[in-house]
Design an enzyme around this catalytic site. Structure first.
Site, PDB file in Angstrom:
ATOM      1  N   GLY A 132       0.802  -1.221   0.000  1.00 29.01           N
ATOM      2  CA  GLY A 132       0.000   0.000   0.000  1.00 29.01           C
ATOM      3  C   GLY A 132       0.829   1.262   0.000  1.00 29.01           C
ATOM      4  CB  SER A 149       3.559  -3.351  -3.169  1.00 28.52           C
ATOM      5  OG  SER A 149       3.686  -2.063  -3.711  1.00 28.52           O
TER       6      SER A 149
END
Length: 550
Positions: free
Chosen positions: A124, A203
């Site tokens: 995120g 990520s």
């Protein structure tokens, strides 16, 4: 807040069906987890593993978690950390709070003990998300591993980096270390092996995994790593100028004295936390986020990271645990929606979009290299919807692809010998076609979506995708158990460790097969650029105006 929730949990135990509950003793007190009827997996949810310091200490390392005297009913209370609104959660179903450090533990229904443990770190952009965005029940129900996920502080709360004692930086990463220490201390009670822990993430979670491997503060807390689209040497991983970032963000919050360091510092320490979150997610031409990890000043032994990832790997002085590392084949999907917004700017001043970790002697050299990069990807064609594949390749390479290859090369040069490289390329007919093309590719973190499960019922997926999910889960579980994704006597294709040119690597698609030369000519192109122009990040400078305090 925790005291109220714990009291409510204790009171509600009298109304529970004991047949579907399992009680476990932790160092903080006993917890009761409930069996999920669909998967048969025991879920221990929203267990507080640490406390967030509050008030003027809000940016410091976490404190020990709370204690309780009666069993805690470990059910989902929707607790997430402070963050701006996003499509990733429904605010009506979540409790956003400052003290948000909880973990979720998924335990198979088995009497076996000493099971390998996987800790998943959510992504995120270090700005949004929460531990249970995706769940690992399908991995756990095969009764081979225990899987945890968790919350950590985000955005300004987790990654404000002023280089001072009260805001040294990397609070969110220190939360992650606290979670791993909690696992070391408590996971045996759930049937897990505290000495056999794999950390994985997507990520920003993948960047976190890499930085955890490089940090001196994590020795003995895990013994394998899985990286899914993100590495520590990438320019998106580390703030280049954290003081300027803090000023920029303070102005976004309508603080008018951001140029005065002391006033800005007091503003961050005293402003109401609920008013301190605005979205900066992927809106910047240089593809950075304002608040990501930083290099801390060398003050005492409290720093999570006091050297650049590049320098640490080059030194070879880090824990070289087995590594499973890779990307999807369309990482640039994160910037897909910007093509119409940015195309004119990219055609007139491409230099605004090149990686921020490249440093040049003067502006003429910067423009010359920018022109060379643009021509490599787009030739004599303009950037736009008609060159969308080149656009996606460019952003995918600079944000995730090349830094992954470069990280592998640096690790190999440092003597790391157990690295398994992959590219996730699976798509089926349910994946949308890329606009203005006839192609389908796997978007950012598609491998994580295949390993874990989201909001979609897996029975509604194509048989082809369900089979692929079974295959990648087997590989990831194998790695957590054996330290290799394809052990001997497996029916899966043989998967050797990789070499400096990214050969071999596993293409996880249809079919699953070994390929050569990760990123191909694009990787070779960027190698030449980075050999000459790379500049590693450093700790925040010490401005003379406030030198005595720092």
């Amino acid at each position: 807040m925790w005291q109220i929730l714990i009291l409510l949990s204790v009171v509600s135990l009298g109304y529970c069906d004991d047949g579907e509950w399992k009680q476990v003793r932790t160092a903080q007190g006993e917890v009761r987890g409930r069996k999920d009827p669909a998967s048969g997996v025991y879920e221990f949810l929203n267990i507080p593993y640490a406390k967030v310091p509050v008030g003027k200490d809000r940016f410091k390392a976490p404190l020990p978690g709370p204690l309780w005297l009666e069993p805690l009913e470990a059910v989902d209370r929707g607790i997430i950390c402070m963050q701006p609104p996003s499509p990733f959660f429904d605010p009506s179903t979540k409790t956003m709070q400052e003290d948000c450090l909880i973990t979720n533990i998924y335990v198979p229904d088995t009497d076996d003990t000493n099971l390998p443990v996987i800790v998943y770190i959510h992504g995120g952009a270090f700005e949004i998300g929460y531990g249970n965005m995706m769940t690992p029940k399908h991995m756990v129900k095969d009764k081979k591993v225990i899987v945890l996920n968790f919350n950590y502080r985000l955005g300004v709360h987790g990654f404000l980096c002023l280089g001072t004692e009260d805001a040294p930086g990397n609070a969110g990463l220190k939360d992650q270390v606290a979670l791993l220490r909690w696992v070391k201390k408590n996971i045996a009670s759930f049937g897990g092996n505290p000495d056999d822990v794999t950390i994985a993430g997507c990520s920003a979670g993948s960047v976190s995994v890499d930085l955890l491997m490089l940090s001196k503060s994590t020795k003995g807390l895990f013994n394998k790593v899985i990286l899914e689209s993100g590495v520590g040497v990438g320019f998106i991983a580390i703030q280049r100028n954290p003081i300027e970032n803090a000023k920029t963000y303070a102005k976004m919050l309508n603080f008018t004295n951001a140029h005065e360091f002391f006033l800005m510092k007091e503003f961050y320490k005293s402003a109401p936390m609920k008013r301190m979150f605005v979205s900066t997610f992927l809106g910047r031409k240089d593809s950075t986020v304002i608040f990501s990890p930083c290099i801390e000043r060398k003050k005492g032994n409290q720093a999570f990271l006091d050297e650049s990832p590049y320098s640490i790997i080059r030194s070879g002085k880090y824990n070289k645990v087995p590594m499973l590392i890779g990307i999807s084949n369309m990482e640039g999907s994160l910037q897909m929606h910007h093509v119409g917004i940015w195309k004119d700017s990219m055609n007139t001043k491409f230099s605004d979009f090149i990686p921020v970790d490249l440093t040049f002697r003067n502006n003429d050299e910067r423009e010359m290299i920018s022109k060379k990069i643009k021509e490599f990807y787009f030739g004599d064609q303009p950037v736009g919807e008609e060159t969308i594949l080149a656009y996606l390749d460019y952003f995918g390479d600079i944000m995730f692809g090349y830094s992954t290859l470069r990280s592998v090369q640096l690790h190999l040069e440092a003597g790391h010998k157990q690295i398994y490289l992959y590219e996730f390329s699976f798509v089926d007919d349910n994946v949308p076609v890329i606009p203005n093309t006839n192609e389908r590719r796997a978007q950012h973190c598609s491998q994580t979506m295949a390993v874990l499960e989201g909001r979609v019922d897996e029975e509604t997926l194509s048989e082809e995708y369900r089979n692929l999910k079974s295959t990648i889960r087997e590989m990831w579980t194998n790695f957590a158990i054996h330290g290799t994704p394809v052990p001997e006597n497996s029916s899966l294709p043989t998967w050797p460790t990789t070499g400096a040119d990214g050969t071999p690597y596993m293409s996880i698609g249809n079919p699953v097969e070994i390929k050569e030369t990760f990123l191909g000519e694009r990787g070779k192109f960027w190698n030449k650029i980075y050999e000459k122009y790379y500049s590693a990040p450093v700790a925040p400078p010490t401005p003379q105006a406030y030198h005595s305090e720092l």
